[in-house]
Write a protein that holds these residues in place. Structure first.
Motif, PDB file in Angstrom:
ATOM      1  N   LEU A 150       0.841  -1.191   0.000  1.00 60.78           N
ATOM      2  CA  LEU A 150       0.000   0.000   0.000  1.00 60.78           C
ATOM      3  C   LEU A 150       0.879   1.244   0.000  1.00 60.78           C
ATOM      4  N   ARG A 151       0.680   2.067  -1.002  1.00 62.32           N
ATOM      5  CA  ARG A 151       1.397   3.345  -1.135  1.00 62.32           C
ATOM      6  C   ARG A 151       0.344   4.435  -1.039  1.00 62.32           C
ATOM      7  N   ARG A 152       0.733   5.599  -0.509  1.00 63.84           N
ATOM      8  CA  ARG A 152      -0.272   6.643  -0.367  1.00 63.84           C
ATOM      9  C   ARG A 152       0.323   8.045  -0.462  1.00 63.84           C
ATOM     10  N   VAL A 153      -0.549   8.951  -0.903  1.00 64.29           N
ATOM     11  CA  VAL A 153      -0.233  10.371  -0.931  1.00 64.29           C
ATOM     12  C   VAL A 153      -1.172  11.006   0.084  1.00 64.29           C
ATOM     13  N   GLU A 154      -0.609  11.538   1.156  1.00 60.65           N
ATOM     14  CA  GLU A 154      -1.413  12.130   2.222  1.00 60.65           C
ATOM     15  C   GLU A 154      -1.369  13.644   2.127  1.00 60.65           C
ATOM     16  N   GLN A 155      -2.437  14.276   2.616  1.00 59.54           N
ATOM     17  CA  GLN A 155      -2.464  15.728   2.729  1.00 59.54           C
ATOM     18  C   GLN A 155      -3.046  16.051   4.109  1.00 59.54           C
ATOM     19  N   PRO A 156      -2.153  16.190   5.110  1.00 52.45           N
ATOM     20  CA  PRO A 156      -2.629  16.464   6.464  1.00 52.45           C
ATOM     21  C   PRO A 156      -3.462  17.747   6.522  1.00 52.45           C
ATOM     22  N   ALA A 157      -4.337  17.822   7.516  1.00 49.85           N
ATOM     23  CA  ALA A 157      -5.240  18.966   7.664  1.00 49.85           C
ATOM     24  C   ALA A 157      -4.497  20.296   7.666  1.00 49.85           C
ATOM     25  N   LYS A 158      -3.293  20.311   8.252  1.00 48.41           N
ATOM     26  CA  LYS A 158      -2.566  21.586   8.301  1.00 48.41           C
ATOM     27  C   LYS A 158      -2.095  22.056   6.919  1.00 48.41           C
ATOM     28  N   PHE A 159      -2.187  21.196   5.899  1.00 52.36           N
ATOM     29  CA  PHE A 159      -1.833  21.581   4.536  1.00 52.36           C
ATOM     30  C   PHE A 159      -3.066  21.776   3.647  1.00 52.36           C
ATOM     31  N   ILE A 160      -4.233  21.887   4.259  1.00 52.67           N
ATOM     32  CA  ILE A 160      -5.467  22.110   3.502  1.00 52.67           C
ATOM     33  C   ILE A 160      -6.005  23.489   3.871  1.00 52.67           C
ATOM     34  N   TYR A 161      -6.257  24.313   2.861  1.00 52.50           N
ATOM     35  CA  TYR A 161      -6.750  25.668   3.064  1.00 52.50           C
ATOM     36  C   TYR A 161      -8.020  25.842   2.248  1.00 52.50           C
ATOM     37  N   LYS A 162      -9.014  26.495   2.840  1.00 52.75           N
ATOM     38  CA  LYS A 162     -10.281  26.632   2.121  1.00 52.75           C
ATOM     39  C   LYS A 162     -10.180  27.580   0.930  1.00 52.75           C
ATOM     40  N   ASN A 163      -9.154  28.410   0.873  1.00 46.00           N
ATOM     41  CA  ASN A 163      -8.999  29.318  -0.270  1.00 46.00           C
ATOM     42  C   ASN A 163      -7.958  28.841  -1.283  1.00 46.00           C
ATOM     43  N   THR A 164      -7.622  27.547  -1.272  1.00 45.21           N
ATOM     44  CA  THR A 164      -6.640  27.015  -2.224  1.00 45.21           C
ATOM     45  C   THR A 164      -7.150  27.233  -3.651  1.00 45.21           C
ATOM     46  N   PRO A 165      -6.351  27.865  -4.503  1.00 41.77           N
ATOM     47  CA  PRO A 165      -6.806  28.215  -5.849  1.00 41.77           C
ATOM     48  C   PRO A 165      -6.772  27.087  -6.879  1.00 41.77           C
ATOM     49  N   ILE A 166      -6.309  25.910  -6.473  1.00 38.96           N
ATOM     50  CA  ILE A 166      -6.266  24.773  -7.392  1.00 38.96           C
ATOM     51  C   ILE A 166      -6.835  23.542  -6.705  1.00 38.96           C
ATOM     52  N   GLU A 167      -7.290  22.602  -7.521  1.00 42.69           N
ATOM     53  CA  GLU A 167      -7.661  21.279  -7.034  1.00 42.69           C
ATOM     54  C   GLU A 167      -6.669  20.301  -7.629  1.00 42.69           C
ATOM     55  N   VAL A 168      -6.262  19.320  -6.820  1.00 43.62           N
ATOM     56  CA  VAL A 168      -5.265  18.352  -7.277  1.00 43.62           C
ATOM     57  C   VAL A 168      -5.830  16.948  -7.138  1.00 43.62           C
ATOM     58  N   GLU A 169      -5.862  16.230  -8.251  1.00 50.72           N
ATOM     59  CA  GLU A 169      -6.260  14.827  -8.245  1.00 50.72           C
ATOM     60  C   GLU A 169      -5.013  13.995  -8.514  1.00 50.72           C
ATOM     61  N   VAL A 170      -4.748  13.042  -7.631  1.00 48.74           N
ATOM     62  CA  VAL A 170      -3.565  12.200  -7.763  1.00 48.74           C
ATOM     63  C   VAL A 170      -3.918  10.979  -8.593  1.00 48.74           C
ATOM     64  N   LYS A 171      -3.064  10.665  -9.570  1.00 44.66           N
ATOM     65  CA  LYS A 171      -3.298   9.514 -10.446  1.00 44.66           C
ATOM     66  C   LYS A 171      -2.060   8.629 -10.496  1.00 44.66           C
ATOM     67  N   MET A 172      -2.297   7.360 -10.797  1.00 42.58           N
ATOM     68  CA  MET A 172      -1.216   6.379 -10.973  1.00 42.58           C
ATOM     69  C   MET A 172      -1.397   5.779 -12.351  1.00 42.58           C
ATOM     70  N   ASP A 173      -0.397   5.904 -13.201  1.00 37.93           N
ATOM     71  CA  ASP A 173      -0.489   5.409 -14.576  1.00 37.93           C
ATOM     72  C   ASP A 173      -1.724   5.958 -15.291  1.00 37.93           C
ATOM     73  N   GLY A 174      -2.086   7.210 -14.995  1.00 37.41           N
ATOM     74  CA  GLY A 174      -3.214   7.859 -15.650  1.00 37.41           C
ATOM     75  C   GLY A 174      -4.576   7.497 -15.089  1.00 37.41           C
ATOM     76  N   ARG A 175      -4.623   6.617 -14.091  1.00 37.36           N
ATOM     77  CA  ARG A 175      -5.901   6.221 -13.483  1.00 37.36           C
ATOM     78  C   ARG A 175      -6.014   6.822 -12.090  1.00 37.36           C
ATOM     79  N   GLU A 176      -7.257   7.093 -11.696  1.00 42.50           N
ATOM     80  CA  GLU A 176      -7.510   7.644 -10.370  1.00 42.50           C
ATOM     81  C   GLU A 176      -6.985   6.744  -9.273  1.00 42.50           C
TER      82      GLU A 176
END
Length: 193
Positions: free
Chosen positions: A27-53
């Motif tokens: 199991l591999r993972r990309v985490e984003q702890p709460a302290k790195f989440i801001y409600k005014n973030t100007p971008i959305e990021v979707e993580v993909k592996m080999d082009g799949r969600e």
């Protein structure tokens, strides 16, 4: 008799190979702890592996998984973006400690710099782009992690650090800034989040 023995040997090699491959997948993972989440973030990021969600940003994969990661970045700011800085950190920095390279070592993903993949100039409002960590950076930080005693990277921390806009304003971890026309320096126009 020889055919059965050769067949059994081949089957044993195949079975051992399957176990070795399965043992490397974990199991591999990309985490984003709460302290790195801001409600005014100007971008959305979707993580993909080999082009799949990657559901919940987790995947069963081998040790080369970071070479197969990509980030689909959507500009939700309403303004055109001309640079951004996203970091996939190898470990989370200690809260309150001053950040140093040792604490925030990670794979930097950028726009409009020579090592971005792909190298684009502007991400218009409402548009998407898929960015891949440069292979040379993945290899460099994997080697660095190994030297630090991390032989197998199982997780990285997603840190959206900065986003710059074509109107000379910027977003940095929840705070907005603009260039001062007199000095050319960036001045924060919002307080810390």
């Amino acid at each position: 008799m020889k055919t059965i023995t050769k067949g059994a040997s081949v089957m044993l090699v195949v079975i051992c190979g399957v176990f070795v491959c399965a043992a490397q997948d974990k199991l591999r993972r990309v985490e984003q702890p709460a302290k790195f989440i801001y409600k005014n973030t100007p971008i959305e990021v979707e993580v993909k592996m080999d082009g799949r969600e990657m559901p919940d940003r987790k995947v069963q994969a081998g040790p080369d998984w970071l070479r197969k990661i990509s980030l689909e970045v959507t500009n939700i700011s309403g303004k055109d973006i001309n640079w951004l800085l996203i970091n996939l950190m190898l470990k989370e920095p200690i809260y309150g400690a001053r950040e140093t390279t040792r604490e925030t070592a990670g794979i930097v993903i950028t726009l409009e710099l020579p090592f971005s993949e792909p190298n684009i100039k502007v991400l218009p409002a409402g548009e998407k782009v898929t960015l891949k960590p440069p292979v040379n950076m993945v290899d460099y930080w994997t080697k660095y992690a190994s030297e630090e005693g991390i032989d197998d990277i199982e997780k990285v921390i997603l840190d959206i650090k900065q986003v710059g806009f074509t109107d000379d304003t910027a977003w940095t971890r929840g705070r907005l800034s603009r260039k001062d026309p007199e000095t050319g320096r960036s001045v924060f126009i919002t307080e810390k989040p």
